[in-house]
Design an enzyme around this catalytic site. Structure first.
Site, PDB file in Angstrom:
ATOM      1  N   ASP A 182       0.876  -1.167   0.000  1.00  0.00           N
ATOM      2  CA  ASP A 182       0.000   0.000   0.000  1.00  0.00           C
ATOM      3  C   ASP A 182       0.914   1.218   0.000  1.00  0.00           C
ATOM      4  O   ASP A 182       1.804   1.323   0.845  1.00  0.00           O
ATOM      5  CB  ASP A 182      -0.874  -0.020   1.264  1.00  0.00           C
ATOM      6  CG  ASP A 182      -2.213   0.631   1.036  1.00  0.00           C
ATOM      7  OD1 ASP A 182      -2.231   1.714   0.431  1.00  0.00           O
ATOM      8  OD2 ASP A 182      -3.232   0.064   1.465  1.00  0.00           O
ATOM      9  N   ASP A 284      -2.850   4.911  -2.350  1.00  0.00           N
ATOM     10  CA  ASP A 284      -3.848   5.568  -1.521  1.00  0.00           C
ATOM     11  C   ASP A 284      -4.211   6.962  -2.044  1.00  0.00           C
ATOM     12  O   ASP A 284      -3.308   7.754  -2.365  1.00  0.00           O
ATOM     13  CB  ASP A 284      -3.250   5.691  -0.107  1.00  0.00           C
ATOM     14  CG  ASP A 284      -4.272   6.045   0.932  1.00  0.00           C
ATOM     15  OD1 ASP A 284      -5.169   5.227   1.176  1.00  0.00           O
ATOM     16  OD2 ASP A 284      -4.189   7.153   1.509  1.00  0.00           O
ATOM     17  N   GLU A 342      -6.265   4.363  -5.877  1.00  0.00           N
ATOM     18  CA  GLU A 342      -7.546   4.571  -5.208  1.00  0.00           C
ATOM     19  C   GLU A 342      -8.063   5.926  -5.681  1.00  0.00           C
ATOM     20  O   GLU A 342      -7.491   6.959  -5.343  1.00  0.00           O
ATOM     21  CB  GLU A 342      -7.364   4.566  -3.688  1.00  0.00           C
ATOM     22  CG  GLU A 342      -8.704   4.546  -2.973  1.00  0.00           C
ATOM     23  CD  GLU A 342      -8.632   5.020  -1.532  1.00  0.00           C
ATOM     24  OE1 GLU A 342      -9.535   4.679  -0.771  1.00  0.00           O
ATOM     25  OE2 GLU A 342      -7.694   5.744  -1.172  1.00  0.00           O
ATOM     26  N   HIS A 413     -11.241  -2.238   3.578  1.00  0.00           N
ATOM     27  CA  HIS A 413     -11.101  -1.898   5.000  1.00  0.00           C
ATOM     28  C   HIS A 413     -11.798  -0.593   5.376  1.00  0.00           C
ATOM     29  O   HIS A 413     -11.716  -0.174   6.523  1.00  0.00           O
ATOM     30  CB  HIS A 413      -9.608  -1.804   5.333  1.00  0.00           C
ATOM     31  CG  HIS A 413      -8.949  -0.686   4.569  1.00  0.00           C
ATOM     32  ND1 HIS A 413      -8.827  -0.710   3.197  1.00  0.00           N
ATOM     33  CD2 HIS A 413      -8.438   0.492   4.966  1.00  0.00           C
ATOM     34  CE1 HIS A 413      -8.255   0.409   2.801  1.00  0.00           C
ATOM     35  NE2 HIS A 413      -8.008   1.158   3.849  1.00  0.00           N
ATOM     36  N   ASP A 414     -12.432   0.079   4.415  1.00  0.00           N
ATOM     37  CA  ASP A 414     -13.070   1.370   4.679  1.00  0.00           C
ATOM     38  C   ASP A 414     -14.593   1.302   4.632  1.00  0.00           C
ATOM     39  O   ASP A 414     -15.247   2.339   4.719  1.00  0.00           O
ATOM     40  CB  ASP A 414     -12.639   2.401   3.614  1.00  0.00           C
ATOM     41  CG  ASP A 414     -11.198   2.849   3.783  1.00  0.00           C
ATOM     42  OD1 ASP A 414     -10.672   2.767   4.905  1.00  0.00           O
ATOM     43  OD2 ASP A 414     -10.603   3.303   2.780  1.00  0.00           O
TER      44      ASP A 414
HETATM   45  O1  ISL Z   1     -13.780   6.752   4.289  1.00  0.00           O
HETATM   46  C1  ISL Z   1     -13.649   7.762   3.660  1.00  0.00           C
HETATM   47  C2  ISL Z   1     -13.912   9.117   4.168  1.00  0.00           C
HETATM   48  O2  ISL Z   1     -15.013   9.106   4.991  1.00  0.00           O
HETATM   49  C3  ISL Z   1     -13.132   7.668   2.353  1.00  0.00           C
HETATM   50  O3  ISL Z   1     -13.217   8.857   1.698  1.00  0.00           O
HETATM   51  C4  ISL Z   1     -11.685   7.245   2.513  1.00  0.00           C
HETATM   52  O4  ISL Z   1     -11.063   8.023   3.462  1.00  0.00           O
HETATM   53  C5  ISL Z   1     -11.012   7.417   1.219  1.00  0.00           C
HETATM   54  O5  ISL Z   1     -11.496   6.374   0.431  1.00  0.00           O
HETATM   55  C6  ISL Z   1      -9.532   7.337   1.360  1.00  0.00           C
HETATM   56  O6  ISL Z   1      -9.141   6.168   1.990  1.00  0.00           O
HETATM   57  C7  ISL Z   1      -7.785   5.883   2.077  1.00  0.00           C
HETATM   58  O7  ISL Z   1      -7.032   6.946   2.631  1.00  0.00           O
HETATM   59  C8  ISL Z   1      -7.299   7.275   3.986  1.00  0.00           C
HETATM   60  C9  ISL Z   1      -7.314   6.053   4.892  1.00  0.00           C
HETATM   61  O8  ISL Z   1      -7.838   6.421   6.137  1.00  0.00           O
HETATM   62  C10 ISL Z   1      -8.146   4.932   4.314  1.00  0.00           C
HETATM   63  O9  ISL Z   1      -8.090   3.812   5.138  1.00  0.00           O
HETATM   64  C11 ISL Z   1      -7.598   4.664   2.950  1.00  0.00           C
HETATM   65  O10 ISL Z   1      -8.204   3.558   2.332  1.00  0.00           O
HETATM   66  C12 ISL Z   1      -6.212   8.220   4.393  1.00  0.00           C
HETATM   67  O11 ISL Z   1      -4.970   7.666   4.139  1.00  0.00           O
END
Ligand code: ISL
Length: 639
Positions: A182, A284, A342, A413-414
């Site tokens: 990642d 990310d 992403e 994971h989100d």
């Molecule tokens: O969950 C979100 C905001 O409420 C999404 O917008 C999410 O933060 C976004 O998809 C970005 O996610 C990624 O970057 C973040 C991290 O917290 C997430 O786990 C990651 O997948 C910041 O690095």
């Protein structure tokens, strides 16, 4: 490409990729038929007439902002209808996402670790996984569970050592699998040495590695941009009388991609990992790296619609393509690696420009629009409808062309678990898990299975905010209480969408802590682990796990399911896109597969004739005349 002005016609404006994506989003939200619209008189109107069409809701100022944003995209829409698909390992691979903290603990400290992952590699190989993506394992103070990196060249203490990592990479490769890291390069932790130095003085060589704005004497943030994790996106540093940008938590500081030296340091680090032998990266929030350098306040209408301010000025910034192309040339060129960006919120045309194989930017992107039924968001309490989600995915299947490769996912994971999202009462838990498997393994694209998805894991059974661990959930709870909600109300709201639902420990067996740890788990183990666990599902023929295994094998054995064309099957009676059943054909060199999916929880009449079809996989264990709730069948044509 022609510049869009207020006097451009709507149909001409739609030749711009960003405008087309925006238009696509609006038409699907309001269920407008695009083709009818294109032929209508409205399409001939000028951009400025949107003001009167929307009774002034979209004013002239907003339209001017929109033109400015759209004109930042200099590339025309990509026409790739006649292109040939380039074969790549990552187009054929089945990906599996590991959230290391919750996968397997080997040393009893309650936190998953690298040696735990090594223990389970045979399980993944057996499942049919080709490439593993691990959420961040770098050194981190864990404000956002590793998405706040303090040292790109070291491993998080709880997860192990660099020697453990090297062994993991070696063991993965020995089994003929691949491993991707990642890559979090939109921001670093505020504990990264670059930031530690940057905040000391304006003259420090690392100061310009981050995004700073002088205070204007008012001690208020430079603009109204919000952090995704609540509050302003700016931290104030008294010693400098300056503000620094953080789009995520207060400890995740945005890097300044305008600085070429910073970019070189990032490329050096990426090359270091690639030289070690990693097979690529999941990148990310990579579409956020280029910000509009005048840092404007948010556009009021956008703020009003999304309830969030600022994203329009960095979600597809003016130098995004340039930065990604440079990164590609300096790190990926000449290597057989994969990069998955992403890119939440981007549409088909802009994603094509980021991933087309002749553009040398990214290999693929993640889009998440189907994970919620828009305009519902993750924190809304509603019943998730697969019809809406699959209609969206089908649109990508039909329009993404041959130069680009979609990603196929329902969990990460989100996001809450799909089984819970689509069926709160778990009446059809396994059927839903199997439906997702069917889509991911029979649509065109790269399937990304999130740990636990293959055993139909469900949301966490958290009882109070004390059970939650995620910075986003906790900050949201605090803000809701501050705004007057009772703690119970705030907790209920947070529970609808907390990312912790996806982060409960992997359920390996029915022993204590589901076989995840001998110690005290860092986050609660789900109570249902005694029913839904790997050990049990391996022995049960009709389990979701065995269904995943079966379909992965089928996909590997049949190229038509990978590179074949994707065509909707329409009956005389119904256009399948409007019905409850999705039916499509995958075809390659005369080999044909037909897939039927009942997208709803009701029994439905079958409308394809299955007489000359051989049923080769089904989500139900015996055939029936009708299609049962969420039933999926895969057929091969018989000659
Ligand atoms: O969950 C979100 C905001 O409420 C999404 O917008 C999410 O933060 C976004 O998809 C970005 O996610 C990624 O970057 C973040 C991290 O917290 C997430 O786990 C990651 O997948 C910041 O690095």
């Amino acid at each position: 490409m022609e510049k869009i002005t207020l006097d451009t016609s709507l149909s001409d404006a739609m030749k711009n990729p960003m405008a087309k994506d925006l238009f696509d989003a609006i038409t699907s939200l309001f269920d407008i038929d695009v083709n009818k619209f294109k032929k209508s008189k409205v399409a001939k109107l000028k951009v400025k007439s949107i003001k009167s069409l929307t009774a002034g809701v979209i004013d002239k100022k907003t339209l001017k902002y929109a033109c400015e944003l759209l004109n930042s995209e200099k590339n025309p829409i990509l026409d790739d209808r006649s292109a040939k698909i380039e074969k790549k390992w990552w187009k054929e691979a089945v990906f599996y996402q590991i959230y290391p903290r919750s996968f397997k603990d080997s040393d009893g400290d309650g936190i998953g670790d690298i040696r735990g992952i090594i223990e389970k590699l045979d399980y993944l190989k057996e499942l049919g996984v080709d490439c593993i993506w691990c959420s961040p394992m770098y050194k981190s103070p864990n404000d956002d569970n590793g998405y706040d990196i303090s040292d790109y060249y070291d491993i998080m203490t709880e997860f192990g050592t660099m020697a453990d990592f090297d062994e993991l990479l070696d063991e993965v490769h020995k089994r003929g699998m691949k491993l991707i890291m990642d890559l979090v390069i939109n921001h670093t932790s505020d504990e990264h040495e670059w930031f530690e130095q940057a905040k000391q003085s304006k003259d420090d060589e690392y100061h310009d590695y981050y995004i700073w704005k002088d205070d204007d004497g008012t001690k208020t943030p430079p603009n109204d941009w919000q952090s995704f994790f609540k509050g302003s996106a700016w931290n104030y540093y008294e010693n400098l009388d300056q503000w620094a940008l953080h789009l995520f938590s207060k400890k995740q500081m945005d890097l300044n991609w305008e600085n070429p030296k910073m970019r070189q340091d990032i490329y050096k680090m990426i090359n270091w990992w690639l030289n070690k032998g990693v097979d690529g990266f999941r990148m990310d929030v990579i579409n956020f790296i280029s910000k509009w350098q005048n840092f404007p306040n948010s556009v009021p209408l956008v703020q009003h619609i999304f309830g969030f301010s600022g994203t329009e000025w960095y979600f597809y910034g003016p130098r995004l393509h340039e930065f990604l192309h440079e990164l590609n040339m300096q790190a990926f060129k000449g290597r057989d690696c994969v990069s998955v960006g992403e890119c939440g919120g981007l549409g088909i045309e802009t994603s094509k420009l980021l991933t087309a194989d002749n553009r040398n930017e990214l290999s693929m992107v993640f889009n998440f629009d189907h994970l919620d039924n828009l305009p519902h968001g993750r924190y809304d309490d509603y019943h998730y409808d697969f019809k809406i989600a699959l209609k969206h995915l089908v649109k990508w299947q039909l329009n993404y062309g041959n130069r680009c490769w979609p990603t196929l996912l329902f969990e990460n994971h989100d996001n809450p678990r799909i089984t819970s999202k689509a069926d709160k009462y778990y009446a059809f838990r396994e059927e839903i898990a199997k439906l997702c498997a069917t889509v991911q393994l029979t649509f065109r694209g790269a399937p990304f299975i999130y740990q636990g998805q293959e055993i139909a894991m469900a949301n966490g059974d958290f009882k109070s905010v004390e059970d939650l661990r995620d910075v986003e959930a906790i900050n949201m709870f605090v803000e809701l209480v501050e705004k007057g909600k009772t703690p119970q109300e705030a907790f209920e709201k947070v529970m609808c969408g907390t990312r912790d639902h996806a982060r409960t420990p992997m359920q390996w067996d029915d022993s204590k802590n589901a076989g995840f740890t001998e110690g005290t788990p860092w986050i609660k183990v789900n109570k249902d682990a005694f029913v839904y666990n790997v050990k049990d599902e391996l022995t049960r023929d009709d389990s979701p796990l065995n269904y995943y295994k079966k379909l992965i094998k089928l996909r590997k054995e049949n190229e038509a399911l990978i590179y074949g064309t994707f065509e909707l099957i329409k009956s005389n009676r119904i256009d399948v896109q409007d019905s409850d059943i999705l039916c499509f054909k995958r075809e390659l060199d005369g080999e044909k597969f037909i897939v039927e999916i009942n997208m709803v929880r009701r029994t439905r009449k079958r409308y394809i004739d299955t007489e000359n079809l051989e049923l080769i996989a089904s989500s139900y264990d015996y055939p029936a005349k009708t299609l049962r709730p969420y039933e999926c069948n895969i057929y091969k044509t018989v000659y």
